[in-house]
Design a protein around this motif. Structure first.
Motif, PDB file in Angstrom:
ATOM      1  N   GLY A 377       4.624 -13.425  12.092  1.00 31.80           N
ATOM      2  CA  GLY A 377       6.282 -12.760  11.646  1.00 31.80           C
ATOM      3  C   GLY A 377       6.664 -12.024  11.935  1.00 31.80           C
ATOM      4  O   GLY A 377       6.146 -11.186  13.252  1.00 31.80           O
ATOM      5  N   ASP A 378       7.880 -12.290  12.202  1.00 27.42           N
ATOM      6  CA  ASP A 378       8.769 -10.488  13.361  1.00 27.42           C
ATOM      7  C   ASP A 378       7.955  -9.228  13.087  1.00 27.42           C
ATOM      8  O   ASP A 378       8.340  -8.300  14.016  1.00 27.42           O
ATOM      9  N   HIS A 379       7.689  -8.854  11.788  1.00 31.87           N
ATOM     10  CA  HIS A 379       7.269  -8.060  11.691  1.00 31.87           C
ATOM     11  C   HIS A 379       5.962  -7.371  11.510  1.00 31.87           C
ATOM     12  O   HIS A 379       5.832  -6.406  11.250  1.00 31.87           O
ATOM     13  N   ASN A 380       5.750  -8.036  12.248  1.00 38.51           N
ATOM     14  CA  ASN A 380       3.984  -7.873  11.590  1.00 38.51           C
ATOM     15  C   ASN A 380       3.515  -8.099  13.710  1.00 38.51           C
ATOM     16  O   ASN A 380       2.214  -8.003  14.237  1.00 38.51           O
ATOM     17  N   VAL A 381       4.295  -7.589  14.613  1.00 39.95           N
ATOM     18  CA  VAL A 381       4.000  -8.590  15.782  1.00 39.95           C
ATOM     19  C   VAL A 381       5.279  -7.275  16.587  1.00 39.95           C
ATOM     20  O   VAL A 381       6.054  -7.243  16.939  1.00 39.95           O
ATOM     21  N   GLY A 382       4.324  -6.827  17.675  1.00 41.61           N
ATOM     22  CA  GLY A 382       5.127  -5.613  18.112  1.00 41.61           C
ATOM     23  C   GLY A 382       4.586  -4.081  18.416  1.00 41.61           C
ATOM     24  O   GLY A 382       3.205  -4.284  19.154  1.00 41.61           O
ATOM     25  N   THR A 383       5.319  -2.716  19.062  1.00 43.89           N
ATOM     26  CA  THR A 383       4.932  -1.735  19.101  1.00 43.89           C
ATOM     27  C   THR A 383       5.181  -1.118  17.700  1.00 43.89           C
ATOM     28  O   THR A 383       5.556  -1.009  17.198  1.00 43.89           O
ATOM     29  N   PRO A 384       4.175  -0.220  17.383  1.00 42.33           N
ATOM     30  CA  PRO A 384       4.158   0.359  16.181  1.00 42.33           C
ATOM     31  C   PRO A 384       4.414   1.626  16.093  1.00 42.33           C
ATOM     32  O   PRO A 384       4.199   2.558  18.102  1.00 42.33           O
ATOM     33  N   GLU A 385       5.182   2.529  16.099  1.00 43.86           N
ATOM     34  CA  GLU A 385       6.619   3.942  16.349  1.00 43.86           C
ATOM     35  C   GLU A 385       6.486   4.385  15.093  1.00 43.86           C
ATOM     36  O   GLU A 385       6.692   4.330  14.062  1.00 43.86           O
ATOM     37  N   LEU A 386       5.240   5.323  15.477  1.00 43.50           N
ATOM     38  CA  LEU A 386       5.583   6.792  13.774  1.00 43.50           C
ATOM     39  C   LEU A 386       6.559   6.615  13.347  1.00 43.50           C
ATOM     40  O   LEU A 386       8.185   7.179  14.875  1.00 43.50           O
ATOM     41  N   ARG A 387       6.988   6.763  12.616  1.00 42.47           N
ATOM     42  CA  ARG A 387       8.809   7.506  11.822  1.00 42.47           C
ATOM     43  C   ARG A 387       8.252   8.915  11.481  1.00 42.47           C
ATOM     44  O   ARG A 387       7.658   9.895  11.264  1.00 42.47           O
ATOM     45  N   ASN A 388       9.398   9.708  11.707  1.00 40.93           N
ATOM     46  CA  ASN A 388      10.110  11.080  10.829  1.00 40.93           C
ATOM     47  C   ASN A 388       9.626  10.991   9.718  1.00 40.93           C
ATOM     48  O   ASN A 388      10.329  11.032   8.848  1.00 40.93           O
TER      49      ASN A 388
END
Length: 502
Positions: A377-388
């Motif tokens: 799935g698109d939302h499970n692959v990539g680079t994790p980025e911390l949210r504010n």
């Protein structure tokens, strides 16, 4: 400086014949105006041989013989002219359009296209002047643009030669005046009154004009006589102003029959992407992203966006990424139209050191990520980025972008303790003393706490219904000696160990 001039006569007819190949063997006339005041503005050779000339009314032309008439289409001429510029840009980036549909053919009597190309410095790519001109003409002939090409060291002289000859002509500097001398004086761009004066004097060729005394000529005609005589001698200077055409990276195809299979869609998209890629490479660009727009049968328009890790000039890579994306997100109905739009960017280059670790090839990495997205799935692959946010582990997944460390840059090491988080947090039983944790029961053992700091209270999302509230303590275990972080969630009323300190 070395120049090449291209002359395409009767451009309205040429534009029509490119789209209507069946009419090439017939006499064709392009008309302009409202009925019954239509006038012939452009004709082909067959119509000229029958006695048709520009300026005739349509009624007069119909009385001469069997002709095919077409109404003039500025849109068709503009599209064909863009194709002309695209072909010329393959041979030189410095091109000036002296006459064409975009400038109303420079108010000329004949609706013809004239291009001036600066070919200086192209010898290593295309060879001598004659080889350059023949390759140029072959490209235009292959695209159904009959033209004449002339090369010489003077820009204005090359234009005169191209307008007066057919095929290819290459003139050396020492022979330029001799080649220009027999040309008719009507080739000069000047007003009718001046041409009438020359006719009364008996001056009919450029050689006769070049032989006149300059001072006497200027005193009778004015300062424009100097320019006309320099044109006749082949010594007039011309400041070439290159055309800066807009880079349009978009292709649209309307289908006759709806497409259902993915392979058929890729078969249509492949040549579209190849044309877009060729335009980008000709301007030394790569493609940063690709957008596929689909017109669906009895359904809303559908779009998919492809963005590789780095800008690429690899058509096969983008086609493979598009294939994998459509396999994961197929359209919901049959396809009636396809639109491809690309975003251009400078190609990314990186020079690695001898002792640096080797990175995977960007192309292979993009395909791997695309395959992972199709599975997970698109939302499970990539680079994790911390949210504010103050909430622990509040991250969002973004597209993977490889980071490049500049040579000589040092990586700063943290000077504080690192918290090794447990995911998920470990449940624990806590014994309190005066509201502060003093004893833990975790993983079947008892842990006495020597020092506890806290609580640190945090909360959030009270404004949208996702309210959370938690208290946290940092505690030091007596035996074995190490530090950990305790967390108490107020909503479920549960104690957990969030992590341990290294």
């Amino acid at each position: 400086m070395e120049y090449a001039a291209i002359h395409i006569p009767e451009f309205p007819v040429v534009a029509w014949l490119r789209s209507d190949a069946a009419a090439r063997s017939h006499a064709l006339a392009v008309t302009e105006g409202m009925t019954p005041l239509q006038r012939v503005v452009s004709i082909n050779r067959s119509a000229r041989n029958q006695g048709v000339s520009r300026g005739m009314s349509k009624v007069q032309a119909e009385a001469i013989g069997s002709l095919i008439f077409r109404n003039r289409s500025i849109a068709e001429e503009t599209i064909s002219f863009e194709d002309v510029l695209e072909i010329a840009e393959r041979f030189s980036p410095r091109i000036e359009a002296l006459s064409g549909p975009l400038n109303s053919y420079a108010q000329a009597h004949s609706l013809s296209v004239s291009l001036l190309i600066d070919r200086t410095g192209t010898e290593t790519l295309f060879g001598t002047a004659e080889q350059y001109a023949r390759k140029l003409k072959c490209e235009f002939d292959a695209a159904s643009f009959p033209c004449s090409v002339a090369t010489c060291s003077n820009a204005e002289a090359s234009l005169l030669l191209a307008r007066s000859h057919t095929g290819v002509i290459c003139v050396q500097t020492n022979e330029l005046a001799k080649r220009l001398a027999p040309l008719p004086i009507s080739l000069l761009r000047c007003d009718e009154a001046t041409l009438t004066v020359f006719g009364r004097w008996g001056v009919r060729t450029l050689g006769e004009l070049a032989a006149l005394p300059e001072t006497s000529l200027i005193s009778r005609i004015g300062q424009q006589a100097r320019r006309l005589q320099r044109l006749a001698r082949g010594t007039e200077d011309h400041l070439l102003v290159p055309e800066e055409a807009d880079l349009v990276l978009s292709e649209t195809v309307t289908l006759d029959t709806p497409l259902v299979l993915l392979d058929s869609l890729l078969f249509v998209a492949s040549p579209m992407l190849e044309r877009i890629m060729r335009r980008a490479i000709e301007r030394a660009y790569a493609l940063r992203s690709l957008t596929l727009g689909l017109q669906l049968e009895k359904a809303p328009a559908y779009e998919r966006h492809i963005r590789p890790a780095i800008a690429t000039q690899n058509r096969d890579l983008l086609l493979k990424l598009l294939n994998l994306d459509l396999q994961s997100h197929p359209p919901s109905a049959a396809i009636l139209g396809v639109t491809l739009t690309a975003e251009a960017a400078r190609p990314q280059t990186a020079q690695r050191g001898l002792f640096q670790a080797q990175f995977p090839e960007p192309d292979k990495l993009d395909i791997l990520l695309a395959r992972l997205r199709s599975i997970a799935g698109d939302h499970n692959v990539g680079t994790p980025e911390l949210r504010n946010s103050h909430r622990d582990d509040e991250v969002t997944m973004t597209s993977f972008r490889p980071s490049v460390l500049t040579p000589g840059a040092s990586v700063s090491k943290p000077s504080c303790l690192a918290l090794r988080r447990f995911r998920p947090a470990q449940p624990v039983r806590v014994s309190l003393k005066n509201g502060t944790p003093s004893l833990l029961f975790w993983q079947g053992g008892r842990l006495d706490l020597a020092e506890v700091k806290g609580p640190w209270q945090s909360s959030g999302y009270w404004w949208d219904g996702r309210t959370w509230e938690a208290d946290e303590w940092d505690a030091v275990v007596v035996q074995p000696l190490y530090a950990l972080r305790l967390r108490y969630e107020r909503a479920p009323k549960a104690w957990t160990i969030a992590g341990v300190y290294d």
